[in-house]
Design a protein around this motif. Structure first.
Motif, PDB file in Angstrom:
ATOM      1  N   TRP A 111       8.063  42.547  50.537  1.00 29.87           N
ATOM      2  CA  TRP A 111       7.952  42.918  51.946  1.00 29.87           C
ATOM      3  C   TRP A 111       6.525  42.829  52.454  1.00 29.87           C
ATOM      4  N   GLN A 159      12.480  52.756  41.123  1.00 25.28           N
ATOM      5  CA  GLN A 159      11.641  53.335  42.164  1.00 25.28           C
ATOM      6  C   GLN A 159      11.030  52.246  43.037  1.00 25.28           C
ATOM      7  N   LYS A 160      10.552  51.172  42.391  1.00 22.80           N
ATOM      8  CA  LYS A 160       9.982  50.051  43.136  1.00 22.80           C
ATOM      9  C   LYS A 160      11.062  49.392  44.004  1.00 22.80           C
ATOM     10  N   SER A 161      12.281  49.311  43.454  1.00 23.97           N
ATOM     11  CA  SER A 161      13.379  48.724  44.215  1.00 23.97           C
ATOM     12  C   SER A 161      13.658  49.525  45.481  1.00 23.97           C
ATOM     13  N   TRP A 162      13.630  50.839  45.357  1.00 20.76           N
ATOM     14  CA  TRP A 162      13.881  51.658  46.535  1.00 20.76           C
ATOM     15  C   TRP A 162      12.764  51.495  47.561  1.00 20.76           C
ATOM     16  N   ASP A 163      11.529  51.358  47.074  1.00 23.29           N
ATOM     17  CA  ASP A 163      10.408  51.109  47.988  1.00 23.29           C
ATOM     18  C   ASP A 163      10.637  49.813  48.761  1.00 23.29           C
ATOM     19  N   GLU A 164      11.144  48.788  48.064  1.00 29.87           N
ATOM     20  CA  GLU A 164      11.444  47.512  48.717  1.00 29.87           C
ATOM     21  C   GLU A 164      12.562  47.688  49.751  1.00 29.87           C
ATOM     22  N   ILE A 165      13.635  48.360  49.344  1.00 30.15           N
ATOM     23  CA  ILE A 165      14.796  48.542  50.220  1.00 30.15           C
ATOM     24  C   ILE A 165      14.407  49.265  51.508  1.00 30.15           C
ATOM     25  N   SER A 166      13.432  50.162  51.433  1.00 33.70           N
ATOM     26  CA  SER A 166      13.046  50.941  52.616  1.00 33.70           C
ATOM     27  C   SER A 166      12.479  50.072  53.738  1.00 33.70           C
ATOM     28  N   HIS A 167      12.168  48.805  53.444  1.00 32.70           N
ATOM     29  CA  HIS A 167      11.605  47.906  54.456  1.00 32.70           C
ATOM     30  C   HIS A 167      12.638  46.912  54.993  1.00 32.70           C
ATOM     31  N   TRP A 168      13.908  47.179  54.751  1.00 35.99           N
ATOM     32  CA  TRP A 168      14.970  46.251  55.169  1.00 35.99           C
ATOM     33  C   TRP A 168      14.945  45.977  56.673  1.00 35.99           C
ATOM     34  N   GLU A 170      12.648  45.371  58.646  1.00 33.61           N
ATOM     35  CA  GLU A 170      11.586  44.480  59.119  1.00 33.61           C
ATOM     36  C   GLU A 170      11.984  43.002  59.034  1.00 33.61           C
TER      37      GLU A 170
END
Length: 219
Positions: A111, A159-168, A170
């Motif tokens: 992201w 945890q990193k995956s969830w950080d990525e998902i939080s930017h969906w 954009e």
């Protein structure tokens, strides 16, 4: 090859594919390139040392740190990041040439890289797509099924995956990869439609002028 042959009558797309690890992005990228083998894959630049068998210009563009910093300072990188002691980035010039020649370029980035590209002067030709897993349980199952990582590593990846998902939110499009074949079909449909956007068709202005000339002749 797809029937959507590349011609100079359109500009190429800068296609960004992002997803958390395990959501199927790499598989979908391979399938998209199999659908249309003229799709280019962006070759990143890096300051790390080449590994055995890696070829400059094919695997990576290998650069010194000084040259890389200069390229960033002179806005020659579409996006860049510092990862584990080395710099990585996407050179702008080859992508700009591809777009003008009507060739699409795929970027497999996170992201942060996507955000940098969407803020660049090539943003109008950018198509960004985020791939979501059907569930967190399925995402964990896919990571565990690889059999490569210890539980603590998987926990960090989750945890990193969830950080990525939080930017969906954009991204231009978001696909839930609950069925690989259906997701591939939707992905192809998105690319087909994006190729027809007005900004991607540089010859439209000439056609409108011809229509105007014909119209004025009839008055």
């Amino acid at each position: 090859m797809s029937s959507d042959a590349k011609t100079a009558s359109r500009r190429g797309l800068l296609i960004i594919l992002s997803s958390p690890s395990g959501a199927g992005k790499s598989t979908l990228t391979r399938r998209l390139r199999a659908w249309d083998d003229s799709l280019d894959f962006s070759v990143s630049a890096t300051t790390r040392t080449p590994r055995a068998g890696e070829v400059d210009g094919e695997d990576y563009h290998f650069m010194t740190e000084a040259d890389f910093r200069t390229a960033v300072a002179e806005s020659e990188m579409l996006e860049h990041a510092h990862v584990f002691g080395n710099f990585y980035g996407s050179p702008k010039a080859p992508v700009a040439r591809a777009i003008e020649a009507g060739r699409d370029v795929i970027f497999d980035i996170d992201w942060q890289g996507a955000q940098q590209i969407q803020n660049s002067d090539l943003s109008q030709h950018t198509l960004s797509i985020f791939i979501l897993p059907p569930s967190i349980t399925e995402l964990r199952r896919r990571l565990e099924s690889r059999g490569q990582d210890a539980p603590e590593v998987i926990a960090k990846r989750m945890q990193k995956s969830w950080d990525e998902i939080s930017h969906w939110g954009e991204y231009d499009y978001v696909l839930v990869n609950d069925d690989l074949d259906q997701t591939e079909a939707r992905l192809i449909s998105i690319v087909r439609a994006a190729r027809l956007k007005r900004i991607q068709q540089p010859r439209l202005s000439d056609h409108i002028r011809r229509l105007q000339g014909e119209f004025e002749e009839t008055q």
